[in-house]
Design an enzyme around this catalytic site. Sequence first.
Site, PDB file in Angstrom:
ATOM      1  N   ARG A  38      -3.161  -0.522   5.621  1.00 14.15           N
ATOM      2  CA  ARG A  38      -3.800  -1.600   4.859  1.00 14.15           C
ATOM      3  C   ARG A  38      -2.907  -2.805   4.605  1.00 14.15           C
ATOM      4  NH1 ARG A  38      -5.396   2.200   0.058  1.00 14.15           N
ATOM      5  NH2 ARG A  38      -3.378   2.977   0.750  1.00 14.15           N
TER       6      ARG A  38
ATOM      7  N   CYS B  63       0.865  -1.193   0.000  1.00 13.01           N
ATOM      8  CA  CYS B  63       0.000   0.000   0.000  1.00 13.01           C
ATOM      9  C   CYS B  63       0.895   1.235   0.000  1.00 13.01           C
ATOM     10  CB  CYS B  63      -0.971  -0.009   1.175  1.00 13.01           C
ATOM     11  SG  CYS B  63      -0.199   0.070   2.803  1.00 13.01           S
TER      12      CYS B  63
ATOM     13  N   ASP C 159      -8.387   4.037   1.697  1.00 12.90           N
ATOM     14  CA  ASP C 159      -7.298   4.246   2.649  1.00 12.90           C
ATOM     15  C   ASP C 159      -7.851   4.758   3.988  1.00 12.90           C
ATOM     16  OD1 ASP C 159      -5.011   4.868   3.991  1.00 12.90           O
ATOM     17  OD2 ASP C 159      -4.022   5.727   2.234  1.00 12.90           O
TER      18      ASP C 159
HETATM   19  P1  4NP Z   1      -1.649   2.944   4.182  1.00 14.16           P
HETATM   20  O1  4NP Z   1      -2.166   4.365   4.742  1.00 14.16           O
HETATM   21  O2  4NP Z   1      -1.167   3.197   2.774  1.00 14.16           O
HETATM   22  O3  4NP Z   1      -2.874   2.072   4.185  1.00 14.16           O
HETATM   23  O4  4NP Z   1      -0.576   2.483   5.110  1.00 14.16           O
HETATM   24  C1  4NP Z   1      -1.357   5.535   4.704  1.00 14.16           C
HETATM   25  C2  4NP Z   1      -0.431   5.782   5.694  1.00 14.16           C
HETATM   26  C3  4NP Z   1       0.347   6.914   5.666  1.00 14.16           C
HETATM   27  C4  4NP Z   1       0.192   7.827   4.649  1.00 14.16           C
HETATM   28  C5  4NP Z   1      -0.737   7.585   3.653  1.00 14.16           C
HETATM   29  C6  4NP Z   1      -1.506   6.445   3.686  1.00 14.16           C
HETATM   30  N1  4NP Z   1       0.978   9.008   4.611  1.00 14.16           N
HETATM   31  O5  4NP Z   1       0.778   9.834   3.690  1.00 14.16           O
HETATM   32  O6  4NP Z   1       1.863   9.193   5.459  1.00 14.16           O
END
Ligand code: 4NP
Length: 154
Positions: A14, A8, A123
């Site tokens: 996720r 992800c 997300d």
């Molecule tokens: P993930 O969620 O892709 O599901 O782990 C996110 C975690 C951090 C960030 C974006 C999405 N971020 O921009 O830091």
Amino acid sequence: MISVMFVCLGNICRSPMAEFVFKDMVCRRGLEGCFHIASAATSMEEVGNPVHRGTREKLRQYGISTEGKRAEVLERTDYDRYDYLLGMESRNLMNMKRILGGDPENKIYRLLDFSDRPRDIADPWYTGNFDVTYEDIREGCEAFLQWLENHGRI
Ligand code: 4NP
């Protein structure tokens, strides 16, 4: 041995949820010896950070621990090391292909493309809804495992 890498954007919400749900699923079926399972990010944003509290608390409801997991970034060499590289949403797939140098061996999939209702996994870092994420990830992991069975891979 089947190697599976979940991917992800940040590797804190996720993809670690998918990693530990899928590990739990294969353990319950006595298939843990058949798999190597990991997860990684397409961005450097969260590298080294632990799993997001929302994911940890959701998985704790099901007795699943994410102990020791820290966010890591996907690397080009992962393309040779893994049989399946599974992204959570279309945007992940675009970034995965950029990092991995394309997909000449058709190893890259979107997790819910294995389900009856192909779609992105939203997300929760933005939506705040880890319940929907969990249901989507469980559906995707079950569908992927079924697909492996149907194709004689396990
Ligand atoms: P993930 O969620 O892709 O599901 O782990 C996110 C975690 C951090 C960030 C974006 C999405 N971020 O921009 O830091």
